[in-house]
Design a protein around this motif. Structure first.
Motif, PDB file in Angstrom:
ATOM      1  N   PRO A  18       0.824  -1.210   0.000  1.00 55.48           N
ATOM      2  CA  PRO A  18       0.000   0.000   0.000  1.00 55.48           C
ATOM      3  C   PRO A  18       0.859   1.260   0.000  1.00 55.48           C
ATOM      4  O   PRO A  18       2.034   1.236   0.389  1.00 55.48           O
ATOM      5  CB  PRO A  18      -0.796  -0.116   1.289  1.00 55.48           C
ATOM      6  CG  PRO A  18       0.066  -0.947   2.190  1.00 55.48           C
ATOM      7  CD  PRO A  18       0.762  -1.919   1.281  1.00 55.48           C
ATOM      8  N   VAL A  19       0.251   2.340  -0.420  1.00 59.78           N
ATOM      9  CA  VAL A  19       0.932   3.642  -0.407  1.00 59.78           C
ATOM     10  C   VAL A  19       1.116   4.092   1.036  1.00 59.78           C
ATOM     11  O   VAL A  19       0.203   3.964   1.871  1.00 59.78           O
ATOM     12  CB  VAL A  19       0.113   4.684  -1.189  1.00 59.78           C
ATOM     13  CG1 VAL A  19       0.705   6.080  -1.019  1.00 59.78           C
ATOM     14  CG2 VAL A  19       0.042   4.291  -2.659  1.00 59.78           C
ATOM     15  N   VAL A  20       2.290   4.604   1.357  1.00 60.65           N
ATOM     16  CA  VAL A  20       2.610   5.076   2.711  1.00 60.65           C
ATOM     17  C   VAL A  20       2.996   6.554   2.632  1.00 60.65           C
ATOM     18  O   VAL A  20       3.792   6.955   1.773  1.00 60.65           O
ATOM     19  CB  VAL A  20       3.759   4.264   3.333  1.00 60.65           C
ATOM     20  CG1 VAL A  20       4.180   4.871   4.675  1.00 60.65           C
ATOM     21  CG2 VAL A  20       3.364   2.815   3.495  1.00 60.65           C
ATOM     22  N   THR A  21       2.410   7.343   3.505  1.00 58.71           N
ATOM     23  CA  THR A  21       2.766   8.762   3.583  1.00 58.71           C
ATOM     24  C   THR A  21       3.569   9.010   4.852  1.00 58.71           C
ATOM     25  O   THR A  21       3.347   8.362   5.882  1.00 58.71           O
ATOM     26  CB  THR A  21       1.513   9.655   3.584  1.00 58.71           C
ATOM     27  OG1 THR A  21       0.694   9.306   4.719  1.00 58.71           O
ATOM     28  CG2 THR A  21       0.720   9.477   2.314  1.00 58.71           C
ATOM     29  N   THR A  66       4.935  12.203   7.306  1.00 55.12           N
ATOM     30  CA  THR A  66       4.799  13.634   7.592  1.00 55.12           C
ATOM     31  C   THR A  66       5.442  13.963   8.930  1.00 55.12           C
ATOM     32  O   THR A  66       5.610  13.090   9.793  1.00 55.12           O
ATOM     33  CB  THR A  66       3.311  14.049   7.646  1.00 55.12           C
ATOM     34  OG1 THR A  66       2.641  13.251   8.639  1.00 55.12           O
ATOM     35  CG2 THR A  66       2.635  13.867   6.302  1.00 55.12           C
ATOM     36  N   GLU A  89       2.026   6.652   7.839  1.00 51.30           N
ATOM     37  CA  GLU A  89       0.624   6.256   7.786  1.00 51.30           C
ATOM     38  C   GLU A  89       0.308   5.565   6.470  1.00 51.30           C
ATOM     39  O   GLU A  89       0.726   6.024   5.394  1.00 51.30           O
ATOM     40  CB  GLU A  89      -0.261   7.488   7.973  1.00 51.30           C
ATOM     41  CG  GLU A  89      -1.733   7.204   8.128  1.00 51.30           C
ATOM     42  CD  GLU A  89      -2.504   8.453   8.507  1.00 51.30           C
ATOM     43  OE1 GLU A  89      -3.676   8.345   8.887  1.00 51.30           O
ATOM     44  OE2 GLU A  89      -1.921   9.560   8.407  1.00 51.30           O
ATOM     45  N   VAL A  90      -0.422   4.453   6.575  1.00 50.22           N
ATOM     46  CA  VAL A  90      -0.877   3.745   5.387  1.00 50.22           C
ATOM     47  C   VAL A  90      -2.071   4.488   4.786  1.00 50.22           C
ATOM     48  O   VAL A  90      -2.972   4.919   5.512  1.00 50.22           O
ATOM     49  CB  VAL A  90      -1.281   2.297   5.741  1.00 50.22           C
ATOM     50  CG1 VAL A  90      -1.976   1.622   4.566  1.00 50.22           C
ATOM     51  CG2 VAL A  90      -0.063   1.492   6.164  1.00 50.22           C
ATOM     52  N   ASP A  91      -2.092   4.639   3.485  1.00 48.25           N
ATOM     53  CA  ASP A  91      -3.255   5.196   2.793  1.00 48.25           C
ATOM     54  C   ASP A  91      -4.331   4.120   2.792  1.00 48.25           C
ATOM     55  O   ASP A  91      -4.236   3.127   2.058  1.00 48.25           O
ATOM     56  CB  ASP A  91      -2.871   5.584   1.364  1.00 48.25           C
ATOM     57  CG  ASP A  91      -4.005   6.284   0.619  1.00 48.25           C
ATOM     58  OD1 ASP A  91      -5.170   5.873   0.786  1.00 48.25           O
ATOM     59  OD2 ASP A  91      -3.730   7.236  -0.132  1.00 48.25           O
ATOM     60  N   GLN A 107      -7.497   3.980   1.814  1.00 50.99           N
ATOM     61  CA  GLN A 107      -8.233   3.755   0.566  1.00 50.99           C
ATOM     62  C   GLN A 107      -7.411   2.914  -0.401  1.00 50.99           C
ATOM     63  O   GLN A 107      -7.930   2.007  -1.069  1.00 50.99           O
ATOM     64  CB  GLN A 107      -8.608   5.094  -0.074  1.00 50.99           C
ATOM     65  CG  GLN A 107      -9.686   5.853   0.688  1.00 50.99           C
ATOM     66  CD  GLN A 107     -10.158   7.088  -0.067  1.00 50.99           C
ATOM     67  OE1 GLN A 107      -9.549   7.473  -1.062  1.00 50.99           O
ATOM     68  NE2 GLN A 107     -11.221   7.708   0.404  1.00 50.99           N
ATOM     69  N   ASN A 108      -6.129   3.205  -0.470  1.00 46.50           N
ATOM     70  CA  ASN A 108      -5.256   2.418  -1.336  1.00 46.50           C
ATOM     71  C   ASN A 108      -5.119   0.993  -0.811  1.00 46.50           C
ATOM     72  O   ASN A 108      -5.076   0.030  -1.597  1.00 46.50           O
ATOM     73  CB  ASN A 108      -3.887   3.095  -1.431  1.00 46.50           C
ATOM     74  CG  ASN A 108      -2.905   2.287  -2.275  1.00 46.50           C
ATOM     75  OD1 ASN A 108      -2.016   1.637  -1.738  1.00 46.50           O
ATOM     76  ND2 ASN A 108      -3.058   2.344  -3.594  1.00 46.50           N
ATOM     77  N   LYS A 125      -1.785   0.652  11.125  1.00 46.32           N
ATOM     78  CA  LYS A 125      -2.014   1.553   9.990  1.00 46.32           C
ATOM     79  C   LYS A 125      -1.246   2.871  10.136  1.00 46.32           C
ATOM     80  O   LYS A 125      -1.126   3.637   9.174  1.00 46.32           O
ATOM     81  CB  LYS A 125      -3.501   1.865   9.845  1.00 46.32           C
ATOM     82  CG  LYS A 125      -4.084   2.729  10.966  1.00 46.32           C
ATOM     83  CD  LYS A 125      -5.468   3.247  10.622  1.00 46.32           C
ATOM     84  CE  LYS A 125      -5.984   4.194  11.700  1.00 46.32           C
ATOM     85  NZ  LYS A 125      -7.277   4.801  11.341  1.00 46.32           N
ATOM     86  N   GLU A 126      -0.740   3.123  11.340  1.00 41.89           N
ATOM     87  CA  GLU A 126      -0.078   4.404  11.606  1.00 41.89           C
ATOM     88  C   GLU A 126       0.878   4.229  12.770  1.00 41.89           C
ATOM     89  O   GLU A 126       0.597   3.471  13.707  1.00 41.89           O
ATOM     90  CB  GLU A 126      -1.150   5.444  11.942  1.00 41.89           C
ATOM     91  CG  GLU A 126      -0.649   6.781  12.444  1.00 41.89           C
ATOM     92  CD  GLU A 126      -1.803   7.654  12.938  1.00 41.89           C
ATOM     93  OE1 GLU A 126      -1.578   8.448  13.873  1.00 41.89           O
ATOM     94  OE2 GLU A 126      -2.928   7.542  12.399  1.00 41.89           O
TER      95      GLU A 126
END
Length: 466
Positions: free
Chosen positions: A68-71, A73, A120-122, A124-125, A157-158
């Motif tokens: 999954p996409v990971v952001t 910040t 954090e995992v996106d 929705q993705n 997830k985070e």
């Protein structure tokens, strides 16, 4: 010490939210790590979380891992100092002996975590890339977790993690008096825990641990609702919880966790009424006076309270742990064994309802803050406990009582002030107007009023005279 620091951090930045503090430096927590959530014996107890050695991909069928996409910040820059100055006296008179304990506890915990970041995992993705995937129901972790009640899966997830060298410093000064002899329970201790890249952790300069870079301080979960054939759904709403569906076509119910009922203050009387049989069992015990004496001694040691309730919880599930194998000090083991011996002597050790009733008290105490537990200890006597029970009836009933009523004689001015502080620490305001006292419950998150009322009712049941 590390667990206290992370718990303070979560209380400050996400009180009542979804973040879970990391309790051990030994836990390796990454995104998509599988965590087992265990609901406790009583619905108002906080769940316990056990990170596993497995990633979500490890328990999915198929050879292609999901990515999954990971952001990432910047979170906050955090430095916090917390201090406690606790002074308490416990005086309890029993038919066979007296217990007199005094204690002073001054502590300061300084957490300098510095700049923190959030990964954090996106979600929705994640839903998209994991669509049509199925859990491997033959996997050992799935099988073992499914077989045990009250346990469900969550995936990380985070997470909040450090980005630079940081430290936690704790100063503790303790002193105590037992009986007529003054003894120093512990010298002034300066303990330092350093979290840094390629660094070390030390306590009293005699313990060293290598701390990996990017230490996780807190994390959040997505729980899983798992069908018997391996299909699953992610619990996307904060008020939904995971569960295992019973395997087999004839059983449509769900095992594991269900949503805990609302324990707001308007339901306090109802909750206490449902526990009435437990209090009656305690008041009928022939060894209740000795049990009250022992639990009074245990209350002086927060760690012993937690250990005792853990042992009792295992016994309620028909396990009989060996106290000698429990990780505890010799004093803690002695006090716990003394309580189990009293149940053995009374012939109640195999009677689960009585064990459950006593576990009810200890688990309520374990949910209290250190301040509340200390204040409750100052009020734990055969004369004061009945008065506290009347105040509990005031809190859960009409909300008003006359201090001139029978049973309030023990509430001298000093004792009443301590009682007022005790209830205030549990989000209950006692207001006195002449001889009339009224009780108001502050509507704040948590179950502090309930656990205080349970502990008082239980201890008062042990203090009951024939």
């Amino acid at each position: 010490m590390f667990a206290t620091a992370t718990n303070n951090f979560v209380q400050e930045v996400d009180h009542g939210g979804l973040l879970i503090p990391v309790s051990s430096l030994n836990d390796t927590i990454a995104l998509l790590t599988v965590v087992v959530k265990r609901r406790r014996f009583w619905m108002w107890q906080k769940p316990r979380y056990t990170p596993t050695d497995f990633n979500f991909n490890d328990i999915l069928t198929g050879d292609t891992p999901i990515k999954p996409v990971v952001t990432e910040t910047d979170f906050i820059k955090y430095n916090g100092t917390f201090g406690d100055n606790i002074q308490g006296n416990i005086e309890a008179k029993f038919s066979s002996s007296n217990v007199s304990l005094e204690g002073k506890d001054s502590s300061k915990l300084q957490s300098s975590f510095g700049s923190l970041k959030k990964e954090e995992v996106d979600v929705q993705n994640l839903l998209q890339v994991s669509k049509d995937r199925i859990l491997d129901m033959s996997h050992g972790l799935v099988q073992q977790t499914k077989e045990k009640s009250r346990r469900v899966f969550g995936i990380v997830k985070e997470r909040i993690l450090t980005t630079q060298p940081c430290s936690v410093i704790e100063e503790v000064q303790q002193g105590g008096q037992c009986g007529a002899a003054l003894s120093l329970c512990g010298p002034k201790i300066l303990k330092r825990v350093s979290l840094k890249e390629n660094g070390s952790l030390s306590k009293d300069s005699n313990v060293t641990m290598e701390i990996p870079i990017h230490t996780t301080l807190a994390y959040a979960l997505l729980e899983l609702e798992i069908k018997h054939d391996g299909r699953y759904e992610l619990c996307l709403m904060s008020d939904t919880t995971g569960r295992f569906e019973v395997d087999g076509p004839s059983k449509r119910g769900l095992l594991g966790i269900v949503g805990a009922p609302d324990s707001e203050k308007s339901h306090l009387a109802q909750e206490l009424e449902q526990l009435r049989d437990h209090f009656q069992l305690l008041s009928a015990l022939s060894t209740r006076s000795s049990l009250l004496q022992q639990i009074t001694e245990v209350m002086a040691d927060r760690g012993a309270v937690s250990l005792l309730q853990d042992v009792l919880e295992q016994m309620c599930f028909e396990k009989k742990p060996a106290v000698s194998d429990v990780t505890a000090t010799e004093s803690q083991k002695h006090n716990i064994q003394a309580i189990l011996d009293l149940f053995e002597q009374s012939g109640q050790v195999a009677f689960k309802p009585v064990l459950s009733a006593f576990h009810l008290i200890t688990s309520a105490m374990d949910e209290m803050t250190n301040d509340i537990l200390s204040l409750l200890g100052t009020c734990c006597s055969l004369t004061v406990l009945p008065a506290l029970e009347l105040l509990v009836q005031c809190v859960s009933g009409t909300g008003e009582l006359s201090l001139s009523s029978a049973g309030f004689a023990a509430l001298t001015e000093d004792v009443y002030e301590e009682t007022e502080r005790l209830f205030a620490s549990s989000n209950v305001s006692l207001k006195r107007d002449g001889n009339t006292v009224t009780a108001d419950i502050r509507h704040t998150p948590g179950n502090l009023p309930l656990v205080l009322c349970i502990a008082v009712r239980g201890l008062a049941s042990l203090a009951r005279c024939d």
